[in-house]
Design a protein around this motif. Structure first.
Motif, PDB file in Angstrom:
ATOM      1  N   THR A  40     -33.282   3.574 -81.494  1.00 41.49           N
ATOM      2  CA  THR A  40     -32.607   4.791 -80.759  1.00 41.49           C
ATOM      3  C   THR A  40     -32.824   5.301 -79.845  1.00 41.49           C
ATOM      4  N   ASP A  68     -24.800   1.874 -81.212  1.00 39.47           N
ATOM      5  CA  ASP A  68     -26.315   2.257 -80.452  1.00 39.47           C
ATOM      6  C   ASP A  68     -26.228   2.551 -79.009  1.00 39.47           C
ATOM      7  N   GLU A 123     -32.986  -2.966 -77.367  1.00 40.19           N
ATOM      8  CA  GLU A 123     -33.299  -3.068 -78.566  1.00 40.19           C
ATOM      9  C   GLU A 123     -32.683  -3.958 -78.827  1.00 40.19           C
TER      10      GLU A 123
HETATM   11 MG   LIG Z   1     -31.066   1.544 -83.152  1.00 41.80          MG
END
Ligand SMILES: [Mg+2]
Ligand SMILES: Nc1nc2c(ncn2[C@@H]2O[C@H](COP(=O)(O)OP(=O)(O)OP(=O)(O)O)[C@@H](O)[C@H]2O)c(=O)[nH]1
Length: 225
Positions: A40, A68, A123
């Motif tokens: 992140t 996140d 991600e």
């Molecule tokens: Mg993360």
């Protein structure tokens, strides 16, 4: 810091590279790696570094929350409509490799809502060394590990370390505190990856995410060529 070697060739891309209207869709880059390695933080730093010149969106994956995505929103790395959180509810690698439907929907929704986009960063939730992205979801993948996770991680291999289009070894600032040998990590990574690139980063340093941003620019240049 850059102890690794660079590789300027384009990453492998998936076949479906167009939007329904026939124009080129955004380059999709996946970031995977163990819990807490700095995925992140890398996504946030990339957004800050690239957002002035590129149209970017982000999809994050968490198992039970949207932690996140909320971190990226709180830090205003992009306008809120460009950030989407996917709650996987299961092992993160399932949602990026086996059943990619939720992620694909998020990516396509973003492209439709705020596109045309140049770049979408996806991600993965933190996972183990076997986690990799389906080529149906991303065009290139970055595997992020960190020096505090043990300097033997590159030697342990696994598909993330050995086959990702880019291996990032993050948190080099912590190496003296945890006794990690960066030269050894570079040697082991080279042995596992051959000519595939490896970059060392410290997101707390002035250079920060710069080398990774340069790699992304090269991928984009190849994508749009
Ligand atoms: Mg993360
Ligand atoms: N010292 C140091 N800390 C870092 C660096 N990069 C990230 N961190 C810190 O490491 C912690 C974890 O970073 P994240 O970016 O949340 O890691 P992640 O890989 O996204 O974690 P998950 O999504 O939970 O798997 C945070 O406290 C970051 O501030 C770095 O280069 N150096």
């Amino acid at each position: 810091m850059h102890l690794g070697h660079t590789h300027d060739g384009p990453a492998a891309v998936s076949a479906d590279a167009t939007r329904p209207d026939g124009t080129r869709r955004a380059l999709r880059i996946g970031l995977g790696g163990p819990v807490g390695s700095g995925k992140t933080a890398t996504v946030a730093a990339l957004c800050r570094e690239l957002r002035d010149r590129l149209s970017i969106a982000v999809v994050t994956n968490d198992i039970y929350t949207r932690e996140d995505a909320e971190f990226l929103l709180r830090n205003a790395v992009l306008p809120p409509e460009r950030i989407q959180g996917v709650e996987t509810g299961a092992c993160p690698h399932t949602a990026i490799r086996d059943d990619i439907s939720a992620n694909l929907e998020a990516v396509e929704d973003l492209e439709e809502a705020v596109g045309p986009l140049d770049l979408i960063l996806v991600e993965s939730g933190g996972d183990n060394l076997t986690a990799t992205f389906s080529k149906g979801l991303v065009d290139a993948q970055v595997f992020v590990i960190d020096v505090a996770g043990g300097d033997d991680i590159p030697r342990k291999g696994g598909p993330g370390v050995t086959t990702a289009d880019l291996l990032v070894i993050n948190k080099t600032d912590l190496a003296p505190h945890v006794g990690s040998d960066l030269q050894r990590m570079a040697r082991d990574a080279k042995e596992q990856r051959g000519e595939l690139p490896v970059l060392f980063t410290s997101l707390t340093s002035a250079e920060g995410v710069g080398p990774v941003a340069d790699w992304v620019r090269v991928q984009l240049a190849a994508w749009t060529a």
